[in-house]
Design an enzyme around this catalytic site. Structure first.
Site, PDB file in Angstrom:
ATOM      1  N   ASP A   1      -9.727   5.136  -2.611  1.00 45.06           N
ATOM      2  CA  ASP A   1      -8.607   5.732  -3.328  1.00 45.06           C
ATOM      3  C   ASP A   1      -9.117   6.422  -4.588  1.00 45.06           C
ATOM      4  O   ASP A   1     -10.336   6.534  -4.804  1.00 45.06           O
ATOM      5  CB  ASP A   1      -7.542   4.686  -3.660  1.00 45.06           C
ATOM      6  CG  ASP A   1      -7.992   3.675  -4.714  1.00 45.06           C
ATOM      7  OD1 ASP A   1      -9.183   3.687  -5.104  1.00 45.06           O
ATOM      8  OD2 ASP A   1      -7.143   2.867  -5.154  1.00 45.06           O
TER       9      ASP A   1
ATOM     10  N   GLU B   1       0.821  -1.207   0.000  1.00 45.61           N
ATOM     11  CA  GLU B   1       0.000   0.000   0.000  1.00 45.61           C
ATOM     12  C   GLU B   1       0.858   1.262   0.000  1.00 45.61           C
ATOM     13  O   GLU B   1       0.547   2.233  -0.688  1.00 45.61           O
ATOM     14  CB  GLU B   1      -0.942   0.005   1.204  1.00 45.61           C
ATOM     15  CG  GLU B   1      -2.085  -0.985   1.107  1.00 45.61           C
ATOM     16  CD  GLU B   1      -3.023  -0.682  -0.048  1.00 45.61           C
ATOM     17  OE1 GLU B   1      -3.110   0.490  -0.471  1.00 45.61           O
ATOM     18  OE2 GLU B   1      -3.676  -1.629  -0.530  1.00 45.61           O
TER      19      GLU B   1
ATOM     20  N   TYR C   1      -6.963   6.360   4.389  1.00 48.50           N
ATOM     21  CA  TYR C   1      -7.043   5.364   3.327  1.00 48.50           C
ATOM     22  C   TYR C   1      -6.180   4.146   3.645  1.00 48.50           C
ATOM     23  O   TYR C   1      -6.638   2.996   3.588  1.00 48.50           O
ATOM     24  CB  TYR C   1      -6.626   5.940   1.969  1.00 48.50           C
ATOM     25  CG  TYR C   1      -6.301   4.825   1.006  1.00 48.50           C
ATOM     26  CD1 TYR C   1      -7.320   4.091   0.425  1.00 48.50           C
ATOM     27  CD2 TYR C   1      -4.973   4.438   0.770  1.00 48.50           C
ATOM     28  CE1 TYR C   1      -7.038   2.998  -0.385  1.00 48.50           C
ATOM     29  CE2 TYR C   1      -4.680   3.356  -0.037  1.00 48.50           C
ATOM     30  CZ  TYR C   1      -5.719   2.647  -0.609  1.00 48.50           C
ATOM     31  OH  TYR C   1      -5.444   1.555  -1.398  1.00 48.50           O
TER      32      TYR C   1
END
Length: 370
Positions: A141, A40, A123
């Site tokens: 996102d 990520e 996020y």
């Protein structure tokens, strides 16, 4: 327009599509929290194919959180070189140390503890909690924003506060309990592969629900924001050679390219030539009196909202002078061989210069005769 009683149908269609179309990504093999976290962080501002290559190399060198916590920052920067946005890897390093000292080296499962780690925002915390631990939290996102801008025909920039609140509220309402891992990945994958910048509406299982498709304007959503003005900068830099080695120095720990090694140089001032600028910059930064041996090339590169034109020069010391600089713009210095120069982390423009020097026939005689 999709109505709330259709949310479950849309979610089911996304899950079915994902099961048939998901990419075989390495962090999806076991959903190890450490793997999910690193992926990520890497995939922020990075294309998937490039991210997978960096992820694979990273895991070969640093197989677990403890290895990251114990690594030297210079080693991490070198592994990250080329991905850009280097605050990401610095925060990853800080977070690994927190995990090692406060969580016994085990990646925390609690959402609040994940969110509290350096470099992790809403996020990323949602992505890790849902994908690694299958917790019922959302992660939104840019891909998800684009999907919802089209599904609901959002006719103003999605980043506006009321639009983001609507998207997050709606994704939460669509989230099927117990299936956050698959659902969140399905939404992001759908936006990346099907509802991309150039949407493949004829293949889309959701086109019957899509307002932008119904109106014939999917290419007009999301509404773009005004582009920031690009600033052009002209700089000069010097490749100083002495006794067969090259001078480099380390940038301060704050500011652009913080902590990177670099070739000295700086902006060309008004009414100044690049040749005058490189000599002045060396004197100001190192107190080295230098002379220009030859011009190497002009390197052009860009970052954020800047476009840089860099004039590059071979330099030698102008007179018998100690190779000990007086540092005014750096925290450390080194005289390095070309092999050693390839091992340090350099700004993108300087790395482009080194790529050019691999085929520059003037370099070898200069190194031999200096």
């Amino acid at each position: 327009m999709i109505t709330p009683d259709q949310y479950q149908t849309v979610s089911n269609l996304l899950l079915i599509w994902f099961e048939a179309n998901k990419r075989p990504l390495p962090w999806r093999e076991h959903y190890t929290p450490y793997h999910v976290w690193v992926s990520e962080i890497m995939l922020q501002q990075t294309q998937m194919e490039r991210g997978v290559a960096y992820f694979t190399r990273w895991m070969q060198e640093l197989p677990d959180v403890s290895s990251v916590a114990n690594a030297h920052e210079d080693f991490l920067l070198k592994l990250w070189e080329g991905l850009g946005y280097y605050s990401r890897v610095r925060n990853l390093h800080k977070a690994a140390k927190v995990i090692a000292t406060e969580h016994g080296g085990i990646f925390p499962e609690d959402y609040a503890a994940i969110r509290a780690l350096p470099g992790i925002g809403d996020y990323t915390a949602g992505a890790i909690a849902s994908i690694a631990f299958n917790q019922d939290v959302i992660c939104v996102d840019a891909n998800v924003e684009r999907v919802f801008a089209r599904l609901f025909d959002i006719d103003t920039p999605v980043k506006q506060k009321h639009n983001m609140e609507f998207i997050r509220k709606t994704v939460t309402a669509m989230l099927p309990a117990g299936h956050a891992r698959e659902f969140n990945q399905a939404l992001m994958e759908f936006g990346a592969l099907l509802c991309s910048k150039k949407p493949k509406c004829h293949l889309c299982p959701l086109n019957l629900f899509c307002e932008a498709y119904h109106l014939g304007i999917p290419h007009e959503r999301p509404v773009p924001v005004a582009k920031k003005e690009i600033k052009n900068i002209t700089v000069a830099t010097g490749f100083l050679v002495h006794n067969g080695k090259v001078y480099i120095q380390k940038r301060p720990e704050t500011g652009v390219w913080a902590g990177f090694w670099e070739l000295p140089g700086g902006s060309v001032e008004k009414d100044e030539t690049p040749e005058e600028a490189v000599i002045r910059e060396f004197m100001e930064e190192t107190e080295f009196p230098v002379r220009i041996h030859d011009k190497i090339t002009i390197v052009k590169h860009g970052y954020t909202t800047y476009r840089v034109t860099m004039h590059c020069y071979f330099l030698t010391l102008a007179q018998e002078h100690s190779p000990e600089p007086v540092l005014h713009a750096a925290t450390a210095y080194r005289w390095v061989t070309m092999d050693e120069l390839d091992e340090v982390t350099l700004p993108a423009g300087h790395r482009k210069l080194l790529d050019h020097l691999q085929t520059d026939l003037r370099l070898a005689p200069l190194l031999e005769n200096s």
